[in-house]
Enzyme design. Structure first.
Site, short mmCIF file in Angstrom:
data_model
loop_
_atom_site.label_atom_id
_atom_site.label_comp_id
_atom_site.label_asym_id
_atom_site.label_seq_id
_atom_site.Cartn_x
_atom_site.Cartn_y
_atom_site.Cartn_z
N ASP A 32 9.44 3.02 -16.02
CA ASP A 32 9.55 2.96 -14.57
C ASP A 32 11.03 2.93 -14.24
O ASP A 32 11.78 2.11 -14.79
CB ASP A 32 8.87 1.65 -14.12
CG ASP A 32 8.67 1.56 -12.62
OD1 ASP A 32 8.57 2.61 -11.96
OD2 ASP A 32 8.60 0.43 -12.12
N ASP A 57 13.47 2.70 -10.91
CA ASP A 57 13.49 2.47 -9.47
C ASP A 57 14.92 2.46 -8.96
O ASP A 57 15.77 1.76 -9.53
CB ASP A 57 12.88 1.09 -9.14
CG ASP A 57 11.39 1.03 -9.39
OD1 ASP A 57 10.72 2.06 -9.22
OD2 ASP A 57 10.90 -0.07 -9.73
N ARG A 101 3.03 1.07 -17.86
CA ARG A 101 3.74 2.33 -17.92
C ARG A 101 4.76 2.35 -19.04
O ARG A 101 5.34 1.32 -19.40
CB ARG A 101 4.41 2.67 -16.58
CG ARG A 101 5.58 1.82 -16.14
CD ARG A 101 5.24 0.43 -15.61
NE ARG A 101 4.22 0.37 -14.57
CZ ARG A 101 4.50 0.42 -13.28
NH1 ARG A 101 5.73 0.47 -12.86
NH2 ARG A 101 3.53 0.35 -12.41
N ARG A 161 5.16 9.12 -18.91
CA ARG A 161 4.58 8.33 -17.82
C ARG A 161 3.34 9.02 -17.28
O ARG A 161 3.37 10.20 -16.95
CB ARG A 161 5.60 8.16 -16.69
CG ARG A 161 5.05 7.54 -15.41
CD ARG A 161 5.18 6.05 -15.43
NE ARG A 161 4.69 5.42 -14.21
CZ ARG A 161 5.48 4.92 -13.26
NH1 ARG A 161 6.78 4.99 -13.38
NH2 ARG A 161 4.98 4.34 -12.20
N1 ROI Z 1 6.27 -7.27 -14.19
C1 ROI Z 1 7.41 -7.34 -14.89
N2 ROI Z 1 7.70 -8.46 -15.54
N3 ROI Z 1 8.30 -6.29 -14.93
C2 ROI Z 1 8.03 -5.13 -14.26
O1 ROI Z 1 8.84 -4.19 -14.32
C3 ROI Z 1 6.84 -5.03 -13.53
N4 ROI Z 1 6.51 -3.90 -12.84
C4 ROI Z 1 5.37 -3.80 -12.14
C5 ROI Z 1 4.40 -4.93 -12.04
C6 ROI Z 1 3.02 -4.49 -12.53
C7 ROI Z 1 4.32 -5.33 -10.58
N5 ROI Z 1 4.81 -6.08 -12.82
C8 ROI Z 1 5.97 -6.14 -13.51
O2 ROI Z 1 5.09 -2.68 -11.49
#
Ligand code: ROI
Length: 161
Positions: A94, A96, A91, A82
């Site tokens: 991610d 969360d 990325r 990352r």
């Molecule tokens: N869009 C999708 N479909 N899935 C994500 O995990 C995701 N994560 C983000 C942004 C760019 C907002 N869009 C995303 O950070």
């Protein structure tokens, strides 16, 4: 021991493989047991001009403190290449923290429940595979109501492999 739900997303460098590696890393976390993983879902990025994302949710039982878990998740993200070039940028991985037991957390580094989860089908539908519909978030909302307000649109559920 608290039940923690972790949102996973990737849109670079073989996203499904990134999620599989992340799941292996989550299974190795100290003081923790990985208790479930949703199916993988593909969807367009919320931001135009980015590759499509693959998303999933994992359920973890852990005695780690929230910020210790956050540190561990960021180490996994960094370990999978990352690079934080731009906020909201594409990325490799991610991770969360969506929900942490029934805690409300409002710290500079960590807000739980996760800010945007209520409007994101790619978070709510995989979460609903693992969490009971009656699950109440610390702020009083229940998963069933969040789902009802968030249509299953633009999501492609990938078959398990
Ligand atoms: N869009 C999708 N479909 N899935 C994500 O995990 C995701 N994560 C983000 C942004 C760019 C907002 N869009 C995303 O950070």
């Amino acid at each position: 021991m608290e039940r923690i739900y972790i949102g996973m997303g990737s849109n670079l460098a073989d996203p499904a493989e990134q999620l599989r590696s992340a799941i292996e890393a989550l299974a190795q976390l100290p003081q923790s047991a990985l208790v479930g993983v949703s199916a993988f879902y593909q969807s367009d990025s919320l931001l135009p001009g980015q590759p499509r994302y693959t998303n999933a949710v994992a359920a973890l039982d852990s005695t780690l403190a929230p910020l210790a878990l956050l540190d561990a998740l960021q180490a996994i993200e960094n370990g999978q290449g990352r690079e934080r070039l731009e906020r909201w940028g594409p990325r490799t991985l991610d991770l969360d923290i969506l929900l942490f037991g029934d805690r409300l957390i409002d710290e500079p580094r960590l807000k739980v429940p996760h800010y945007h989860m209520q409007e994101r089908a790619f978070v709510l539908y995989p979460l609903a595979e693992l969490a009971p519909a009656a699950l109440h978030l610390a702020d009083g909302r229940c998963l069933k109501d969040l789902l009802a307000a968030c249509p299953f649109v633009g999501l492609e559920r990938l078959s398990e492999d």
